[in-house]
Design a protein around this motif. Sequence first.
Motif, PDB file in Angstrom:
ATOM      1  N   ARG A 199       0.817  -1.204   0.000  1.00 36.70           N
ATOM      2  CA  ARG A 199       0.000   0.000   0.000  1.00 36.70           C
ATOM      3  C   ARG A 199       0.858   1.264   0.000  1.00 36.70           C
ATOM      4  O   ARG A 199       0.501   2.273  -0.602  1.00 36.70           O
ATOM      5  N   ALA A 200       2.014   1.184   0.677  1.00 36.63           N
ATOM      6  CA  ALA A 200       2.923   2.329   0.721  1.00 36.63           C
ATOM      7  C   ALA A 200       3.456   2.675  -0.672  1.00 36.63           C
ATOM      8  O   ALA A 200       3.899   3.791  -0.916  1.00 36.63           O
ATOM      9  N   LEU A 201       3.411   1.711  -1.584  1.00 36.77           N
ATOM     10  CA  LEU A 201       3.822   1.970  -2.967  1.00 36.77           C
ATOM     11  C   LEU A 201       2.773   2.800  -3.704  1.00 36.77           C
ATOM     12  O   LEU A 201       3.011   3.286  -4.806  1.00 36.77           O
ATOM     13  N   GLY A 202       1.589   2.927  -3.106  1.00 39.72           N
ATOM     14  CA  GLY A 202       0.504   3.665  -3.743  1.00 39.72           C
ATOM     15  C   GLY A 202      -0.522   2.757  -4.408  1.00 39.72           C
ATOM     16  O   GLY A 202      -1.416   3.210  -5.114  1.00 39.72           O
ATOM     17  N   VAL A 203      -0.386   1.453  -4.158  1.00 39.12           N
ATOM     18  CA  VAL A 203      -1.258   0.450  -4.776  1.00 39.12           C
ATOM     19  C   VAL A 203      -2.489   0.239  -3.889  1.00 39.12           C
ATOM     20  O   VAL A 203      -2.401   0.336  -2.662  1.00 39.12           O
ATOM     21  N   ASP A 253     -10.973  -9.816  -1.679  1.00 39.54           N
ATOM     22  CA  ASP A 253     -11.710 -10.601  -2.684  1.00 39.54           C
ATOM     23  C   ASP A 253     -12.638 -11.603  -1.995  1.00 39.54           C
ATOM     24  O   ASP A 253     -12.393 -11.986  -0.846  1.00 39.54           O
ATOM     25  N   ASP A 254     -13.682 -12.016  -2.677  1.00 38.75           N
ATOM     26  CA  ASP A 254     -14.585 -13.078  -2.200  1.00 38.75           C
ATOM     27  C   ASP A 254     -15.092 -12.820  -0.785  1.00 38.75           C
ATOM     28  O   ASP A 254     -15.184 -13.738   0.038  1.00 38.75           O
ATOM     29  N   PHE A 255     -15.430 -11.567  -0.504  1.00 32.11           N
ATOM     30  CA  PHE A 255     -15.826 -11.179   0.849  1.00 32.11           C
ATOM     31  C   PHE A 255     -17.083 -11.923   1.293  1.00 32.11           C
ATOM     32  O   PHE A 255     -18.055 -12.014   0.552  1.00 32.11           O
ATOM     33  N   GLY A 256     -17.018 -12.442   2.513  1.00 35.84           N
ATOM     34  CA  GLY A 256     -18.184 -13.104   3.095  1.00 35.84           C
ATOM     35  C   GLY A 256     -18.065 -14.610   3.108  1.00 35.84           C
ATOM     36  O   GLY A 256     -18.901 -15.289   3.684  1.00 35.84           O
ATOM     37  N   THR A 257     -17.014 -15.155   2.479  1.00 33.15           N
ATOM     38  CA  THR A 257     -16.878 -16.610   2.426  1.00 33.15           C
ATOM     39  C   THR A 257     -15.999 -17.152   3.555  1.00 33.15           C
ATOM     40  O   THR A 257     -15.955 -18.348   3.786  1.00 33.15           O
ATOM     41  N   GLY A 258     -15.278 -16.280   4.247  1.00 26.10           N
ATOM     42  CA  GLY A 258     -14.377 -16.728   5.314  1.00 26.10           C
ATOM     43  C   GLY A 258     -15.119 -16.926   6.626  1.00 26.10           C
ATOM     44  O   GLY A 258     -16.347 -16.904   6.672  1.00 26.10           O
ATOM     45  N   ARG A 288     -11.144  -4.932  10.325  1.00 24.94           N
ATOM     46  CA  ARG A 288     -10.513  -4.193  11.410  1.00 24.94           C
ATOM     47  C   ARG A 288      -8.991  -4.320  11.324  1.00 24.94           C
ATOM     48  O   ARG A 288      -8.264  -3.442  11.747  1.00 24.94           O
ATOM     49  N   SER A 289      -8.511  -5.447  10.751  1.00 25.56           N
ATOM     50  CA  SER A 289      -7.064  -5.674  10.772  1.00 25.56           C
ATOM     51  C   SER A 289      -6.305  -4.955   9.667  1.00 25.56           C
ATOM     52  O   SER A 289      -5.100  -4.797   9.764  1.00 25.56           O
ATOM     53  N   PHE A 290      -7.006  -4.498   8.628  1.00 24.60           N
ATOM     54  CA  PHE A 290      -6.311  -3.768   7.566  1.00 24.60           C
ATOM     55  C   PHE A 290      -7.260  -2.792   6.874  1.00 24.60           C
ATOM     56  O   PHE A 290      -8.407  -3.126   6.625  1.00 24.60           O
ATOM     57  N   PRO A 291      -6.780  -1.574   6.560  1.00 23.73           N
ATOM     58  CA  PRO A 291      -7.649  -0.585   5.907  1.00 23.73           C
ATOM     59  C   PRO A 291      -7.783  -0.851   4.402  1.00 23.73           C
ATOM     60  O   PRO A 291      -7.096  -0.230   3.597  1.00 23.73           O
ATOM     61  N   PHE A 292      -8.652  -1.762   4.042  1.00 24.05           N
ATOM     62  CA  PHE A 292      -8.845  -2.105   2.638  1.00 24.05           C
ATOM     63  C   PHE A 292      -9.430  -0.937   1.852  1.00 24.05           C
ATOM     64  O   PHE A 292     -10.177  -0.131   2.392  1.00 24.05           O
ATOM     65  N   ASP A 293      -9.066  -0.868   0.565  1.00 23.82           N
ATOM     66  CA  ASP A 293      -9.607   0.177  -0.301  1.00 23.82           C
ATOM     67  C   ASP A 293     -10.907  -0.266  -0.953  1.00 23.82           C
ATOM     68  O   ASP A 293     -11.712   0.541  -1.379  1.00 23.82           O
ATOM     69  N   GLY A 316     -19.383  -0.530   3.944  1.00 25.78           N
ATOM     70  CA  GLY A 316     -18.322  -0.019   3.080  1.00 25.78           C
ATOM     71  C   GLY A 316     -18.410   1.489   2.960  1.00 25.78           C
ATOM     72  O   GLY A 316     -17.419   2.200   3.103  1.00 25.78           O
ATOM     73  N   ALA A 317     -19.630   1.979   2.728  1.00 24.82           N
ATOM     74  CA  ALA A 317     -19.825   3.424   2.566  1.00 24.82           C
ATOM     75  C   ALA A 317     -19.372   4.174   3.812  1.00 24.82           C
ATOM     76  O   ALA A 317     -18.690   5.189   3.719  1.00 24.82           O
ATOM     77  N   SER A 318     -19.715   3.646   5.007  1.00 27.44           N
ATOM     78  CA  SER A 318     -19.330   4.383   6.212  1.00 27.44           C
ATOM     79  C   SER A 318     -17.840   4.260   6.519  1.00 27.44           C
ATOM     80  O   SER A 318     -17.283   5.093   7.205  1.00 27.44           O
ATOM     81  N   LEU A 319     -17.195   3.229   5.981  1.00 20.45           N
ATOM     82  CA  LEU A 319     -15.740   3.088   6.176  1.00 20.45           C
ATOM     83  C   LEU A 319     -14.949   3.716   5.035  1.00 20.45           C
ATOM     84  O   LEU A 319     -13.720   3.697   5.032  1.00 20.45           O
ATOM     85  N   GLY A 320     -15.651   4.263   4.034  1.00 18.90           N
ATOM     86  CA  GLY A 320     -14.965   4.845   2.875  1.00 18.90           C
ATOM     87  C   GLY A 320     -14.349   3.783   1.974  1.00 18.90           C
ATOM     88  O   GLY A 320     -13.352   4.020   1.299  1.00 18.90           O
ATOM     89  N   ILE A 321     -14.939   2.588   1.958  1.00 21.13           N
ATOM     90  CA  ILE A 321     -14.443   1.488   1.136  1.00 21.13           C
ATOM     91  C   ILE A 321     -15.394   1.261  -0.036  1.00 21.13           C
ATOM     92  O   ILE A 321     -16.607   1.187   0.158  1.00 21.13           O
TER      93      ILE A 321
END
Length: 283
Positions: free
Chosen positions: A167-171, A176-181, A189-194, A223-228
């Motif tokens: 992410r520090a590279l600007g990427v 992916d596949d959210f909701g299957t885990g 909570r563990s990472f600020p996903f885009d 997602g909307a409230s987290l800016g994702i």
Amino acid sequence: RAKADGRGAARFFEAEMDARVQARRKLERDLRAAFALGELELHYQPLLVASDPRITGFEALLRWRHSERGFISPAEFIPVAEEIGLIAPITEWVLAKACAEAANWPSGVRIAVNLSPAHFRKQNPAFAVAQALAESGLAPDRLEVEITESVLLSDSAANIAMLHQIRALGVRIVMDDFGTGYSSLSYLRSFPFDKIKIDRSFVTELGESPQCAAIVRAVTSLGASLGITTTAEGVETTEQWERLRAEGCQELQGFLFSRPVPPEQARLLLSTPFSAALRQRRA
Ligand code: C2E
Ligand code: MG
Ligand code: MG
Ligand code: MG
């Protein structure tokens, strides 16, 4: 007699196991050879603005046409690549190829590449990402890397550190596949996903299952409230499209719009008025 039958069954079982092991060995050999000979291909599937639908980017997806077996799904050969230590070199190749291709597209169009959890275990994918960007000259904010929840399941502290380096590279980092885990929400909570990609299984059942509809609504509003940004994968019908748009989902991907296509066709999709063609198809 019973004893003889038992021995026969055991011999049959052994023969079957043996055949399976042989087939697997052959698949491993063929995959190594295919990669070495440059026989793996990349196809590109469009991602679209839900309200428009204009192409915002493409996901790069691996394709392997086996000389005897025909098309082999990445769902079958990626796990093999992971086990035989081929995933890091294959991913380096995918990153380089996809970034070089995207560098030719209009500057607003992004490219998404899938990263395997096995890659994180073997080495730091941030190096491969940095190298692909440097060699292609692609602006870092035009690259997205997609990871699944399993990256955060094992060795999560080390993997999260690597994600921060990418992410520090600007990427941009996509879940992916959210909701299957097992505990999808805690991963947010563990990472600020885009971006979050809602798994296809939820989209498929959108029409029939009020549970699925409620989950999709909850994820887009979260997602909307987290800016994702939220993307839905596997959109196959205009009804699903309408519904997802109504639920506030911003981006869509699915066979309704386009299957994954070879690079020449992806370029063609970018140069034709795609939304007009779709409107016509809907009418
Ligand atoms: P994924 O990353 O979740 O990719 C989306 C999959 O959904 C793709 O399958 C795509 O063709 C399929 N898809 C998209 N829209 C629709 C639709 O409307 N209906 C249906 N039925 N399917 C749709 P594909 O290409 O077979 O890839 C399967 C998985 O293999 C990918 O899932 C990803 O996990 C893995 N994969 C593919 N290419 C790569 C790669 O370069 N690297 C890694 N590590 N994994 C890859
Ligand atoms: Mg993906
Ligand atoms: Mg996906
Ligand atoms: Mg998927």
